[in-house]
Design an enzyme around this catalytic site. Structure first.
Site, PDB file in Angstrom:
ATOM      1  N   CYS A  80       0.761  -1.138   0.160  1.00 21.19           N
ATOM      2  CA  CYS A  80      -0.038  -0.091  -0.022  1.00 21.19           C
ATOM      3  C   CYS A  80       0.722   1.149  -0.085  1.00 21.19           C
ATOM      4  CB  CYS A  80      -1.032   0.001   1.304  1.00 21.19           C
ATOM      5  SG  CYS A  80      -2.462   0.627   0.867  1.00 21.19           S
ATOM      6  N   HIS A 204      -3.459  -5.299   1.533  1.00 19.24           N
ATOM      7  CA  HIS A 204      -2.731  -5.599   2.948  1.00 19.24           C
ATOM      8  C   HIS A 204      -2.781  -6.871   3.275  1.00 19.24           C
ATOM      9  CE1 HIS A 204      -2.143  -1.178   4.315  1.00 19.24           C
ATOM     10  NE2 HIS A 204      -3.463  -1.342   3.654  1.00 19.24           N
ATOM     11  N   GLU A 206      -1.256  -8.435   5.394  1.00 20.75           N
ATOM     12  CA  GLU A 206      -0.579  -8.694   6.727  1.00 20.75           C
ATOM     13  C   GLU A 206      -1.896  -8.492   7.716  1.00 20.75           C
ATOM     14  OE1 GLU A 206      -0.090  -5.958   5.045  1.00 20.75           O
ATOM     15  OE2 GLU A 206      -0.578  -4.101   6.284  1.00 20.75           O
TER      16      GLU A 206
HETATM   17  N1  GLN Z   1      -3.440   6.072  -0.114  1.00 18.62           N
HETATM   18  C1  GLN Z   1      -2.623   6.039   0.950  1.00 18.62           C
HETATM   19  C2  GLN Z   1      -1.459   6.977   0.818  1.00 18.62           C
HETATM   20  O1  GLN Z   1      -1.502   7.693   0.276  1.00 18.62           O
HETATM   21  C3  GLN Z   1      -2.075   4.554   1.386  1.00 18.62           C
HETATM   22  C4  GLN Z   1      -3.019   4.006   2.111  1.00 18.62           C
HETATM   23  C5  GLN Z   1      -2.448   2.797   2.889  1.00 18.62           C
HETATM   24  O2  GLN Z   1      -1.230   2.401   3.067  1.00 18.62           O
HETATM   25  N2  GLN Z   1      -3.617   2.016   3.276  1.00 18.62           N
HETATM   26  O3  GLN Z   1      -0.320   6.990   1.487  1.00 18.62           O
END
Ligand code: GLN
Length: 256
Positions: A80, A204, A206
């Protein structure tokens, strides 16, 4: 010996990665300072908030060490916000953008699926993961204000994509020249990739009990350590052989 994996622990879901590593018998080590990367063979960059994480990384002067780590070919997995960190290019950022570690030849949209309210879970087809780690042909994808990968370079292997949700809000992105309307016309979007030593997922793993992504990353770590070991032994064996003088007894002890 249990594998030791660094987990960038500035912000976000690093505890969950530490727990996921423990569940498969590996050891996570929290990394907050550049010197803590020394001696590590692999690193996970967790999800969280990439702008905040970038500010903290800058505060701790971590960017040069992170770039060196990725550039050295050591396995790095970004989930992410971690994926955003590893991308060579990010769009949909706050004005002024944010510093990236880079290394992954792709363009990522920071909030592709919309705001926190558009967070969702879905079953993702993951044939490569199932082939390597066994189990179901799909995995549970938990997308929290998730990014997505708009374009990839030729060396990037796509591991998973998902349909673009019908109600996805169109987002206006800020570029160097000002505001631009974002156009994304495909009906599927990439959410997991691998490029050599880099693994990246927009979701995610995890936060689920499916440990196959962590196992896949440990396998990358193991391969990479085996390669460095083989390179070391090769360079040691290619050096001049030691000449043992004739008549010299070879019994231990060998010190004189
Ligand atoms: N879109 C988020 C960001 O810009 C990331 C979201 C996440 O890591 N769950 O950091």
């Amino acid at each position: 010996m249990a594998a030791v994996v660094g987990v960038l622990a500035l912000q976000g879901s690093y505890n969950e990665h530490m727990a996921a590593l423990r569940r498969i018998g590996a050891k996570g080590v929290e990394v907050r300072k550049p010197e803590q990367l020394l001696g590590l063979d692999s690193l996970i960059i967790p999800g969280g908030e990439s702008t905040t994480m970038a500010k903290l990384a800058d505060y701790h002067n971590l960017f040069p060490a992170l770039r060196e780590f990725v550039g050295a070919g050591k396995p790095v997995w970004g989930t992410c916000a971690g994926l955003i960190f590893l991308a060579n290019k990010a769009v949909g950022q706050k004005s002024g953008g944010q510093e990236l570690v880079g290394g992954l030849d792709c363009t990522v949209h920071r909030n592709f699926f919309g705001s926190q309210l558009q967070s969702f879970e879905t079953e993702l087809p993951v044939p490569m993961l199932a082939e390597k780690e066994g189990g179901s042909l799909t995995c549970r994808g938990v997308f929290i204000r998730a990014p997505a990968i708009l374009e990839v370079g030729p060396d990037v292997e796509v591991l998973a994509d998902c349909p673009v949700p019908a109600g996805r809000p169109s987002i206006t992105i800020t570029s160097g020249e000002g505001l631009e309307d974002e156009v994304y016309s495909k009906d599927r979007v990439i959410v997991a990739v691998r490029q050599g030593n880099i693994l990246a997922t927009a979701f995610h793993p995890e936060l689920t009990s499916d440990s196959r992504w962590h196992r896949l990353f440990l396998a990358m770590d193991k391969d990479s350590r085996a390669r460095s070991f083989a390179a070391l032994s090769l360079s040691a064996s290619s050096s001049e052989p030691e000449v043992v003088p004739k008549n010299k007894p070879l019994d231990l002890p060998i010190f004189e």
